[in-house]
Each structure stands twice: as C-alpha cells, then as structure tokens.
Design a protein around this motif. Structure first.
Motif, PDB file in Angstrom:
ATOM      1  N   UNK A  38      80.188 -22.119 -59.268  1.00  0.00           N
ATOM      2  CA  UNK A  38      78.738 -21.967 -59.054  1.00  0.00           C
ATOM      3  C   UNK A  38      78.369 -22.090 -57.576  1.00  0.00           C
ATOM      4  N   UNK A  39      79.108 -21.342 -56.735  1.00  0.00           N
ATOM      5  CA  UNK A  39      78.814 -21.427 -55.294  1.00  0.00           C
ATOM      6  C   UNK A  39      78.364 -20.096 -54.704  1.00  0.00           C
ATOM      7  N   UNK A  40      78.402 -19.020 -55.485  1.00  0.00           N
ATOM      8  CA  UNK A  40      78.078 -17.709 -54.919  1.00  0.00           C
ATOM      9  C   UNK A  40      76.685 -17.684 -54.297  1.00  0.00           C
ATOM     10  N   UNK A  41      75.732 -18.326 -54.956  1.00  0.00           N
ATOM     11  CA  UNK A  41      74.355 -18.308 -54.458  1.00  0.00           C
ATOM     12  C   UNK A  41      74.195 -19.123 -53.182  1.00  0.00           C
ATOM     13  N   UNK A  42      75.151 -20.007 -52.911  1.00  0.00           N
ATOM     14  CA  UNK A  42      75.034 -20.886 -51.742  1.00  0.00           C
ATOM     15  C   UNK A  42      75.828 -20.407 -50.534  1.00  0.00           C
ATOM     16  N   UNK A  43      76.484 -19.264 -50.652  1.00  0.00           N
ATOM     17  CA  UNK A  43      77.256 -18.746 -49.534  1.00  0.00           C
ATOM     18  C   UNK A  43      76.329 -17.996 -48.588  1.00  0.00           C
ATOM     19  N   UNK A  44      76.227 -18.413 -47.324  1.00  0.00           N
ATOM     20  CA  UNK A  44      75.312 -17.746 -46.387  1.00  0.00           C
ATOM     21  C   UNK A  44      75.823 -16.375 -45.974  1.00  0.00           C
ATOM     22  N   UNK A  45      74.886 -15.437 -45.753  1.00  0.00           N
ATOM     23  CA  UNK A  45      75.244 -14.084 -45.287  1.00  0.00           C
ATOM     24  C   UNK A  45      75.441 -14.055 -43.784  1.00  0.00           C
ATOM     25  N   UNK A  46      74.720 -14.922 -43.069  1.00  0.00           N
ATOM     26  CA  UNK A  46      74.866 -14.987 -41.615  1.00  0.00           C
ATOM     27  C   UNK A  46      74.424 -16.361 -41.140  1.00  0.00           C
ATOM     28  N   UNK A  47      74.979 -16.783 -40.010  1.00  0.00           N
ATOM     29  CA  UNK A  47      74.636 -18.088 -39.444  1.00  0.00           C
ATOM     30  C   UNK A  47      74.659 -17.984 -37.931  1.00  0.00           C
ATOM     31  N   UNK A  48      73.990 -18.958 -37.282  1.00  0.00           N
ATOM     32  CA  UNK A  48      74.088 -19.067 -35.830  1.00  0.00           C
ATOM     33  C   UNK A  48      75.470 -19.579 -35.470  1.00  0.00           C
ATOM     34  N   UNK A  49      75.926 -19.222 -34.296  1.00  0.00           N
ATOM     35  CA  UNK A  49      77.286 -19.588 -33.900  1.00  0.00           C
ATOM     36  C   UNK A  49      77.494 -21.099 -33.868  1.00  0.00           C
ATOM     37  N   UNK A  50      76.439 -21.843 -33.502  1.00  0.00           N
ATOM     38  CA  UNK A  50      76.603 -23.290 -33.398  1.00  0.00           C
ATOM     39  C   UNK A  50      76.566 -23.996 -34.748  1.00  0.00           C
ATOM     40  N   UNK A 106      79.605 -26.087 -39.555  1.00  0.00           N
ATOM     41  CA  UNK A 106      78.879 -26.897 -40.543  1.00  0.00           C
ATOM     42  C   UNK A 106      78.683 -26.133 -41.846  1.00  0.00           C
ATOM     43  N   UNK A 107      78.406 -24.858 -41.760  1.00  0.00           N
ATOM     44  CA  UNK A 107      78.182 -24.057 -42.964  1.00  0.00           C
ATOM     45  C   UNK A 107      79.436 -23.973 -43.815  1.00  0.00           C
ATOM     46  N   UNK A 108      80.568 -23.766 -43.180  1.00  0.00           N
ATOM     47  CA  UNK A 108      81.817 -23.669 -43.933  1.00  0.00           C
ATOM     48  C   UNK A 108      82.230 -25.034 -44.493  1.00  0.00           C
ATOM     49  N   UNK A 109      82.008 -26.092 -43.725  1.00  0.00           N
ATOM     50  CA  UNK A 109      82.320 -27.434 -44.223  1.00  0.00           C
ATOM     51  C   UNK A 109      81.453 -27.785 -45.433  1.00  0.00           C
ATOM     52  N   UNK A 110      80.204 -27.344 -45.422  1.00  0.00           N
ATOM     53  CA  UNK A 110      79.328 -27.615 -46.552  1.00  0.00           C
ATOM     54  C   UNK A 110      79.857 -26.938 -47.816  1.00  0.00           C
ATOM     55  N   UNK A 111      80.359 -25.727 -47.681  1.00  0.00           N
ATOM     56  CA  UNK A 111      80.936 -25.017 -48.828  1.00  0.00           C
ATOM     57  C   UNK A 111      82.159 -25.765 -49.341  1.00  0.00           C
ATOM     58  N   UNK A 112      83.022 -26.235 -48.419  1.00  0.00           N
ATOM     59  CA  UNK A 112      84.220 -26.971 -48.828  1.00  0.00           C
ATOM     60  C   UNK A 112      83.841 -28.263 -49.545  1.00  0.00           C
ATOM     61  N   UNK A 113      82.862 -28.984 -48.984  1.00  0.00           N
ATOM     62  CA  UNK A 113      82.437 -30.243 -49.626  1.00  0.00           C
ATOM     63  C   UNK A 113      81.882 -29.992 -51.026  1.00  0.00           C
ATOM     64  N   UNK A 114      81.116 -28.944 -51.181  1.00  0.00           N
ATOM     65  CA  UNK A 114      80.559 -28.641 -52.499  1.00  0.00           C
ATOM     66  C   UNK A 114      81.667 -28.370 -53.507  1.00  0.00           C
ATOM     67  N   UNK A 115      82.682 -27.641 -53.090  1.00  0.00           N
ATOM     68  CA  UNK A 115      83.799 -27.351 -53.991  1.00  0.00           C
ATOM     69  C   UNK A 115      84.582 -28.621 -54.327  1.00  0.00           C
ATOM     70  N   UNK A 116      84.834 -29.456 -53.337  1.00  0.00           N
ATOM     71  CA  UNK A 116      85.593 -30.684 -53.586  1.00  0.00           C
ATOM     72  C   UNK A 116      84.822 -31.634 -54.498  1.00  0.00           C
ATOM     73  N   UNK A 117      83.496 -31.703 -54.321  1.00  0.00           N
ATOM     74  CA  UNK A 117      82.702 -32.550 -55.214  1.00  0.00           C
ATOM     75  C   UNK A 117      82.729 -32.010 -56.641  1.00  0.00           C
ATOM     76  N   UNK A 118      82.984 -30.719 -56.790  1.00  0.00           N
ATOM     77  CA  UNK A 118      83.069 -30.111 -58.121  1.00  0.00           C
ATOM     78  C   UNK A 118      84.497 -30.086 -58.644  1.00  0.00           C
ATOM     79  N   UNK A 119      85.398 -30.885 -58.005  1.00  0.00           N
ATOM     80  CA  UNK A 119      86.782 -31.118 -58.442  1.00  0.00           C
ATOM     81  C   UNK A 119      87.743 -30.005 -58.039  1.00  0.00           C
ATOM     82  N   UNK A 120      87.337 -29.096 -57.160  1.00  0.00           N
ATOM     83  CA  UNK A 120      88.249 -28.065 -56.654  1.00  0.00           C
ATOM     84  C   UNK A 120      88.885 -28.610 -55.374  1.00  0.00           C
TER      85      UNK A 120
END
Length: 615
Positions: free
Chosen positions: A62-74, A78-92
């Motif tokens: 259930x992460x497809x809706x939370x994947x950003x299409x674009x981000x600022x370089x800075x 943080x955006x990718x780490x947030x995705x990883x944390x969400x997956x790890x909290x969901x036992x992945x």
C-alpha cells in the motif's frame, strides 16, 4: 570518570542501542535487519522520479499512492528514506534502494521491496528478573516484524535498567533465525556495572542541609542509581520557593559511585503580605468598612527547610485572630518532621478562643506526609448578656468549653509548579476525635430573677452532658486541568463536618466565608456544622507567577446547634488578578455572593487587594 548531563529532550544522557545478530539460518535477511537506512546520491536541483519495483508487492504494501512523482534536490534523500521506513514499519524488512540512475528527464529509482516477515517468537527468558518484573512490552507470535516495535521494547528494557542502578546496560538480539518468513530470536541483556548514589554536591550560595536534600529528592547514599529521580530533581527543586536553579543537574560517575551535582542559589522566599478589603458596613452611618490581614512567612532561615509563620486578621468589626505556626522537616536526618500551631480568636466582646496543635509528620515522598497530632481548644466567655438569659431562661449560643482531640492527617501534592500550577492535584484528609468538656459559667449560674426568685439558672446546664465525645472531619481536593498552552481549569472540593454526642454550640462550629473559603461573603461570617464548597476556576497564566482568573464557588452549609437547625445554599462568583512585580506579587479580586433570601447584587460585592512582598 563519566559526566552525564541532564536534558529534558534527550534524557539524562545519550545511549546507543545495540542490535547483534549471530550466525544462523537466513543470514542474508538478518544482515538486512541491522541496516534500515541507505544513502542515495544527492541531486542539485528539482528532478522528476520514475520508480521501478515489483508492482504486486507495492500494492500489497500500500505504498503506490505515497510515491512522489518529483522532488526538490535537497529533499530527495528524505523522500526515499520515508518510503523505506514505511515499508519496514509494514514488515518488509528487505526494503532498500538498489540503485538510482540520473537521466535527461529526471531520476530513475530502483526499489527492492522483498517479502513480508513475521515473528515466530521473541524469547525473553534470558532477561534478568530485576528487569523482567517491570517489563510490560511483549511481542507475540505471528505479529508482523516492526522496527519501531523492536525499538520500543529495547527502549523500555534500557529505561528499566537505568532505574535499577544499571545506566550502562546494553540490549541485543541473539540466536536469530529465519524459516519461511518467520523470525525467531532471543533478547539478550548485558547489565554491566551497577552504580550507586554516593552523595549530593551543591554548588551555589544556597545553604541547605544534606539530610533535607536526600529525603526531599529521595536520593539516599547507597541507593541504586535511578535516572528518573535525577530527571525529576529539577521539577522538585523548582517547587521549593527558596531555591533558584541556575544550571541543570549533572552526574559524575567514578567507578561504581555516582555524585549528583546540583547548581542552586538562594531565592527570596520570605514573605510579608498585607491584604486589605472593602466590604459593606453593618453600621447605618457607614457604607463600607476596611478589613485587613497581615501575613509573615519565613522559610529556610536555618538551612533545614523549616518554616516560621505568623498571621493576624481583623476582617470583621470587633473580630481579631492571631495564628502562629512552625514546621521543621526531616529532624535528625530522619523522614520525620514536627510542627506546631497556636491560634487566638476574639469575637467582639462575646468570647475568646485559644487553641494549639502539636504534630509529628512522617514524609512518604517529597513534601507529602502522614501526620499524627493532638489539639486542644478552650473558649472563655468575656461578657454574658444576663438580661437576655433572664428573659429567655436559655443558655447563650456560646459556652465556656474545652476540647482535647487526637487525630491524623494525610497530605499529597503533585503539581507541576505549586505556586502557579497548570496541571496536577492536591489532596488533604484530616480526622480527629476526643473529649469535650463544658464548664458552668459563674455569671450564668449566679443570675437571679426578682420576678421569679425560685428559678435556679444553674439548672440550665442539667440537660447537658458536661463531658461528651466530639469528632471533626475535613477533606479537600484540588485538580488542575491544562487548557491550551497558557491556561488551566481548577476544580476543587472542600468539605468539613463536626459532630458530638449532644447538641453543639456556635463556638464549636467551623467558620467559613471570605477570600480563603467561599469568596463573595464576609470573612468567617458563616457558622457550619457541615459544609461543602465546590469551586470552578479558569486561570490564564501569562507568566510564571501571574494569572487572571474567573471563578464560581457553590456551597451547601448546615448549622446544627442547641438552638435549632438551619441549612443554606450559597453562590459566590467573581474575577481576580495575581500580578508578579519587582517588589512582590500584587493581588486583587472582586466577588459577589448570594444565598437564601439574599440574591446576587453589585451593591454587596467584596473587593480584596494586597501585596505579597518577598525578601
């Protein structure tokens, strides 16, 4: 030597949790359990993102809706780490960024999700009993593996260890294994050195004996080191009016001994308080009358936290009251204190009441205590209205009597800041019982009536039991509920009951009314054999010792005496201000009072104002 510096945000000191995974089945998964964050290349400007992953697993997580299409370089990392944390909290737990590729249109991110993992079991059998007895967190079988949940368990284990004398304890996972997505492991703890409190060291100009600090902070030499007590020390010391803390506490550890360092200066806490009031005058030729109160409070003059107090009141025409009190806590370094109280009350030319109380306190924690006391009170009539007695052939409402009572009092306070609290509560329960003696007044028994010379006025005492039983009960509770950031609501209930084996007289009753109890009424103008006052008060706290307040006091009172029985419902409401200034705390309040057959009226409002000077 280690120095541990206290901080509200970080705790007593920073610690590092240790996760150790030993060899076993599925070692590749266990290594991934140790590494949850991965570094990614930094981009210098806004970029579009194209994600590559297992779409089925992404939908399951259930992460497809939370994947950003674009981000600022800075914010790419943080955006990718947030995705990883969400997956790890969901036992992945295998979730990671395999690679990133910069293209002419943006950045391609290759995301590895991996399977979902569950616990087969997490074994706590190796946790020492000293920790396991207080450990509440558990992870059950078949639960998804959640890094945050593991962190919470480890945090609780280490917090318990820190409060059991083991501030350098380490926790790890051992004998870890994986079988078909099920993880098993053993929780392993290394307690390391046991640390004990050796002494409390005070820097600054405050003179305060070690015995007082040790009992007040509950830090006795030889006790196991407890992190929570050090954290609580600042709040406890701030609740002492005569202490100024100019630096947060620190702890020095040498070998197995801990020295608690306190940085304390003397704060001006002695008080000289003058309170003046305006109230409607009972005299026809005067609209108002001035009332007054003088209060002197001396604290910690001998460095033992002792208190000497004097109060003089003249709040009604012809009525004066003098009170003296002394309190010495932690005598001879024991958790015992002694206090005494003297009271002299004179009511116009009717009678004078002299009483005293002596008590022994046992401190359960900080300033909370259980007290055993004896009190004696004696009333002597000054002038007797012989004409009234001769005409009515009844005793006056006040009699010569004495009381000798023994009792117990329990006090518990838990405010965030006692002088201007925003949250917390206070409870006081007091009960006493003993003997009451009525003395026959020589003036009364010697009255003669020329119109009825045969009547013996000494017979007015025949229906009275000159020696009888008397009891008194009091229960007060105050509770502060924080509202928003700078305001609070105070809810309070104050109650009292006095009873005897026979009818009571007015000078045996409680005297309520006025600024201290039931605002909007004349000071101590209401006699009660039973009272219950419920207070609701809103306070806006605009600095540490200042507030504006709105209040209502709703009361029920009974007057049960030899003259009869009466009851009343009373209401007081008003507004007030406590304002801290350079010379002290200025206070003023305006209150209206209404009762049976006397409605609320602006013409009968009471104004109280005063200044509390500290030196």
């Amino acid at each position: 030597m280690f120095r541990l510096t206290y901080s509200h945000k970080a705790g007593l000191f920073n610690r590092e949790q240790i996760y150790i995974f030993r060899k076993g089945t599925g070692l590749f998964v266990l290594q991934l359990l140790c590494v949850f964050l991965f570094a990614v290349p930094s981009l210098s400007q806004t970029t579009a993102l194209e994600w590559h992953m297992d779409k089925a697993l992404a939908r399951e997580a259930n992460i497809l809706a939370n994947l950003p299409d674009s981000v600022a370089s800075d914010s790419l990392d943080d955006s990718m780490q947030m995705v990883i944390r969400q997956l790890q909290q969901a036992s992945y737990l295998e979730a990671s960024i395999d690679s990133t590729v910069k293209t002419t249109t943006g950045t391609e991110v290759y995301l590895h999700i991996g399977p979902s993992y569950q616990w087969a079991y997490l074994d706590f059998s190796q946790v020492p009993t000293v920790i396991q007895d207080d450990l509440k967190a558990r992870i059950k079988s078949d639960q998804p593996v959640n890094k945050q949940q593991i962190d919470q368990v480890f945090d609780q284990i280490l917090q318990i260890a820190e409060n059991k004398g083991y501030p350098f304890a380490a926790v790890s996972l051992a004998d870890v294994g994986v079988d078909q997505g099920k993880i098993r492991a053993v929780v392993n703890i290394k307690l390391n050195e046991s640390i004990q409190v050796e002494r409390i060291k005070v820097a600054g100009d405050l003179k305060l004996k070690q015995a007082y600090l040790q009992h007040y902070l509950d830090l006795q030499p030889g006790d196991p080191f407890e992190k929570d007590k050090i954290i609580q020390a600042e709040n406890r010391l701030e609740s002492l009016s005569f202490v100024e803390m100019y630096q947060e506490p620190t702890v020095d550890i040498l070998g197995n001994a801990a020295t608690v360092n306190l940085y304390l200066d003397k704060r001006n806490a002695n008080r000289f308080d003058i309170l003046l009031g305006l109230m409607p005058s009972p005299l026809e030729n005067r609209r108002f009358q001035l009332t007054g109160n003088v209060d002197v409070d001396l604290i910690n003059q001998l460095g033992s936290g002792e208190r000497l107090w004097m109060n003089f009141e003249s709040l009604q025409p012809g009525v004066q009251e003098l009170e003296l009190a002394v309190n010495f806590p932690f005598i001879f370094g024991w958790p015992f204190g002694a206090d005494g109280h003297f009271d002299l009350y004179k009511r116009d030319s009717s009678y004078i009441d002299i009483g005293y109380e002596i008590g022994i306190q046992y401190f359960t924690k900080r300033s909370n205590y259980v007290k055993f006391f004896t009190e004696r009170d004696a009333t002597n009539l000054i002038n007797v209205d012989t004409d009234q007695i001769r005409a009515s052939k009844e005793l006056p409402p006040f009699l010569d009597l004495s009381q000798q009572l023994f009792g117990v009092e329990y006090f518990h306070e838990n405010f965030d800041y006692p002088f201007n609290p925003r949250r917390g509560f206070e409870l006081r329960i007091r009960a006493s019982a003993g003997n009451k003696k009525i003395a026959e007044n020589e003036t009364i028994i010697s009255i003669t009536d020329p119109e009825d010379p045969s009547f013996d006025y000494a017979s007015l005492y025949d229906d009275l039991d000159l020696n009888s039983f008397l009891y008194r009960l009091q229960a007060d509770i105050s509770y502060f509920i924080p509202i928003f950031d700078i305001s609070t609501i105070k809810l309070a209930s104050r109650n009292g009951l006095v009873g005897s084996g026979q009818a009571l007289f007015l000078n045996e009753l409680y005297r309520i009314g006025g600024f201290k109890l039931l605002r909007g009424f004349n000071e101590e103008s209401i006699f009660s054999s039973f009272y219950s006052v419920f207070t609701t008060e809103y306070r806006l706290l605009f600095n540490r010792n200042s507030n504006i307040f709105l209040f209502t006091d709703l009361a029920y009172s009974e007057e049960k005496t030899d003259l009869g029985f009466d009851r009343d419902r009373l209401l007081g409401l008003g507004v007030g201000l406590n304002l801290e200034t350079k010379v002290g705390i200025f206070n003023i309040s305006y209150a209206l009072g209404g009762q049976k057959d006397v409605p609320l009226s602006l013409r009968t409002g009471r104004v109280h104002f005063g200044m509390v000077a500290q030196f």
